[in-house]
Design a protein around this motif. Structure first.
Motif, PDB file in Angstrom:
ATOM      1  N   CYS A   1      16.475  58.813  50.453  1.00 57.81           N
ATOM      2  CA  CYS A   1      16.083  58.115  49.229  1.00 57.81           C
ATOM      3  C   CYS A   1      16.566  58.908  48.017  1.00 57.81           C
ATOM      4  N   TRP A   2      16.362  60.211  48.034  1.00 59.18           N
ATOM      5  CA  TRP A   2      16.806  61.072  46.941  1.00 59.18           C
ATOM      6  C   TRP A   2      18.322  60.952  46.766  1.00 59.18           C
ATOM      7  N   ARG A   3      19.052  60.943  47.885  1.00 59.85           N
ATOM      8  CA  ARG A   3      20.521  60.807  47.822  1.00 59.85           C
ATOM      9  C   ARG A   3      20.922  59.483  47.181  1.00 59.85           C
ATOM     10  N   ARG A   4      20.235  58.420  47.539  1.00 56.66           N
ATOM     11  CA  ARG A   4      20.539  57.104  46.967  1.00 56.66           C
ATOM     12  C   ARG A   4      20.292  57.099  45.455  1.00 56.66           C
ATOM     13  N   ILE A   5      19.188  57.695  45.031  1.00 51.33           N
ATOM     14  CA  ILE A   5      18.887  57.759  43.603  1.00 51.33           C
ATOM     15  C   ILE A   5      19.975  58.556  42.883  1.00 51.33           C
ATOM     16  N   GLN A   6      20.371  59.669  43.455  1.00 48.31           N
ATOM     17  CA  GLN A   6      21.437  60.477  42.859  1.00 48.31           C
ATOM     18  C   GLN A   6      22.738  59.681  42.760  1.00 48.31           C
ATOM     19  N   LEU A   7      23.066  58.927  43.803  1.00 46.61           N
ATOM     20  CA  LEU A   7      24.286  58.117  43.803  1.00 46.61           C
ATOM     21  C   LEU A   7      24.199  56.990  42.781  1.00 46.61           C
ATOM     22  N   LEU A   8      23.018  56.368  42.651  1.00 42.29           N
ATOM     23  CA  LEU A   8      22.829  55.326  41.641  1.00 42.29           C
ATOM     24  C   LEU A   8      23.036  55.888  40.229  1.00 42.29           C
ATOM     25  N   GLU A   9      22.629  57.132  40.028  1.00 44.48           N
ATOM     26  CA  GLU A   9      22.865  57.779  38.734  1.00 44.48           C
ATOM     27  C   GLU A   9      24.345  58.090  38.544  1.00 44.48           C
ATOM     28  N   GLN A  10      24.977  58.653  39.561  1.00 42.10           N
ATOM     29  CA  GLN A  10      26.399  59.009  39.473  1.00 42.10           C
ATOM     30  C   GLN A  10      27.281  57.783  39.242  1.00 42.10           C
ATOM     31  N   GLU A  11      26.925  56.664  39.877  1.00 45.19           N
ATOM     32  CA  GLU A  11      27.719  55.445  39.741  1.00 45.19           C
ATOM     33  C   GLU A  11      27.422  54.691  38.451  1.00 45.19           C
ATOM     34  N   GLY A  12      26.412  55.127  37.699  1.00 48.89           N
ATOM     35  CA  GLY A  12      26.125  54.526  36.412  1.00 48.89           C
ATOM     36  C   GLY A  12      25.115  53.395  36.438  1.00 48.89           C
ATOM     37  N   TYR A  13      24.511  53.111  37.594  1.00 49.94           N
ATOM     38  CA  TYR A  13      23.466  52.084  37.628  1.00 49.94           C
ATOM     39  C   TYR A  13      22.245  52.546  36.845  1.00 49.94           C
ATOM     40  N   ILE A  14      21.926  53.826  36.957  1.00 45.41           N
ATOM     41  CA  ILE A  14      20.830  54.418  36.192  1.00 45.41           C
ATOM     42  C   ILE A  14      21.481  55.214  35.068  1.00 45.41           C
ATOM     43  N   THR A  15      21.237  54.792  33.831  1.00 44.27           N
ATOM     44  CA  THR A  15      21.875  55.455  32.698  1.00 44.27           C
ATOM     45  C   THR A  15      20.959  56.441  31.990  1.00 44.27           C
ATOM     46  N   ALA A  16      19.649  56.299  32.155  1.00 46.02           N
ATOM     47  CA  ALA A  16      18.694  57.208  31.523  1.00 46.02           C
ATOM     48  C   ALA A  16      17.326  56.999  32.147  1.00 46.02           C
ATOM     49  N   ARG A  17      16.499  58.007  32.033  1.00 44.55           N
ATOM     50  CA  ARG A  17      15.093  57.887  32.417  1.00 44.55           C
ATOM     51  C   ARG A  17      14.290  58.225  31.172  1.00 44.55           C
ATOM     52  N   VAL A  18      13.516  57.264  30.703  1.00 43.24           N
ATOM     53  CA  VAL A  18      12.832  57.415  29.426  1.00 43.24           C
ATOM     54  C   VAL A  18      11.355  57.054  29.551  1.00 43.24           C
ATOM     55  N   ALA A  19      10.614  57.434  28.532  1.00 44.09           N
ATOM     56  CA  ALA A  19       9.215  57.016  28.413  1.00 44.09           C
ATOM     57  C   ALA A  19       9.162  55.867  27.412  1.00 44.09           C
ATOM     58  N   LEU A  20       8.423  54.831  27.728  1.00 48.55           N
ATOM     59  CA  LEU A  20       8.216  53.731  26.792  1.00 48.55           C
ATOM     60  C   LEU A  20       6.976  54.045  25.971  1.00 48.55           C
ATOM     61  N   VAL A  21       7.134  54.027  24.674  1.00 47.33           N
ATOM     62  CA  VAL A  21       6.072  54.432  23.753  1.00 47.33           C
ATOM     63  C   VAL A  21       5.353  53.185  23.235  1.00 47.33           C
ATOM     64  N   ASP A  22       4.045  53.245  23.149  1.00 49.27           N
ATOM     65  CA  ASP A  22       3.257  52.138  22.619  1.00 49.27           C
ATOM     66  C   ASP A  22       3.527  52.012  21.124  1.00 49.27           C
ATOM     67  N   ARG A  23       4.102  50.901  20.724  1.00 47.66           N
ATOM     68  CA  ARG A  23       4.520  50.691  19.334  1.00 47.66           C
ATOM     69  C   ARG A  23       3.361  50.737  18.349  1.00 47.66           C
ATOM     70  N   ASN A  24       2.191  50.315  18.769  1.00 44.08           N
ATOM     71  CA  ASN A  24       1.032  50.369  17.880  1.00 44.08           C
ATOM     72  C   ASN A  24       0.556  51.802  17.667  1.00 44.08           C
ATOM     73  N   MET A  25       0.678  52.612  18.690  1.00 43.03           N
ATOM     74  CA  MET A  25       0.247  54.011  18.574  1.00 43.03           C
ATOM     75  C   MET A  25       1.131  54.792  17.603  1.00 43.03           C
ATOM     76  N   VAL A  26       2.398  54.370  17.443  1.00 48.58           N
ATOM     77  CA  VAL A  26       3.306  55.056  16.517  1.00 48.58           C
ATOM     78  C   VAL A  26       3.526  54.231  15.243  1.00 48.58           C
ATOM     79  N   ASN A  27       2.693  53.213  15.047  1.00 49.87           N
ATOM     80  CA  ASN A  27       2.630  52.429  13.817  1.00 49.87           C
ATOM     81  C   ASN A  27       3.927  51.687  13.475  1.00 49.87           C
ATOM     82  N   VAL A  28       4.527  51.030  14.463  1.00 48.23           N
ATOM     83  CA  VAL A  28       5.662  50.138  14.188  1.00 48.23           C
ATOM     84  C   VAL A  28       5.441  48.804  14.922  1.00 48.23           C
TER      85      VAL A  28
END
Length: 164
Positions: free
Chosen positions: A35-62
């Motif tokens: 599974c780890w190898r597949r995730i690494q390959l998905l990143e290398q091939e560009g399927y996964i471009t970033a891993r981010v946190a989604l921020v609650d827009r109300n908590m940051v007042n936008v």
């Protein structure tokens, strides 16, 4: 070529990138290392471009979404390059698209309120020559997701399959 297991892995990661590799592996029917190898390959091939946190827009007042339709008489590469650079300097602009049809560009702007949008608007028109700017304010967000549909990825029965 992506197979059904890769699709499941991507779907899980789109829902929650904090899942451990062991949890993802369990849910897709693999052991941890493949599974780890597949995730690494998905990143290398560009399927996964970033891993981010989604921020609650109300908590940051936008909480306000403004869709800004832009028309211009300028259609040179130089103008577009400068426009993209200038718009990139505005953190309030979270999406920008070059469009076909009546509107040349469409952007989504997030701000606390109308006064903040007015300040943004004045700064934008001071820095960029535009023919027409039309703003629409979202009254309610009915659907929002960052997860992309994975049903359109190539047929899983064709091409090479990743190792298990």
């Amino acid at each position: 070529m992506m197979d059904d297991i890769d699709r499941k892995i991507l779907d899980l990661l789109q829902q929650d990138t904090t899942l451990s590799t062991a949890e993802i592996a369990s849910r897709v029917g693999l052991s941890t290392t493949p599974c780890w190898r597949r995730i690494q390959l998905l990143e290398q091939e560009g399927y996964i471009t970033a891993r981010v946190a989604l921020v609650d827009r109300n908590m940051v007042n936008v909480p306000l979404d403004v869709f800004v339709a832009i028309r211009t008489n300028e259609h040179s590469w130089e103008w577009l390059d400068e426009f993209a650079r200038l718009v990139g300097e505005f953190p309030e602009v979270v999406e920008l698209y070059r469009m076909s049809g009546e509107i040349d560009y469409l952007m989504r702007v997030v701000v606390p309120d109308m006064a903040a949008y007015d300040k943004f608007y004045k700064e934008l028109i001071k820095r960029v020559k535009l023919t027409d700017v039309s703003s629409s304010f979202a009254m309610e967000r009915i659907k929002y997701t960052t997860a992309l549909p994975l049903d359109y990825v190539g047929d899983s029965s064709k091409g090479k399959r990743r190792g298990k």
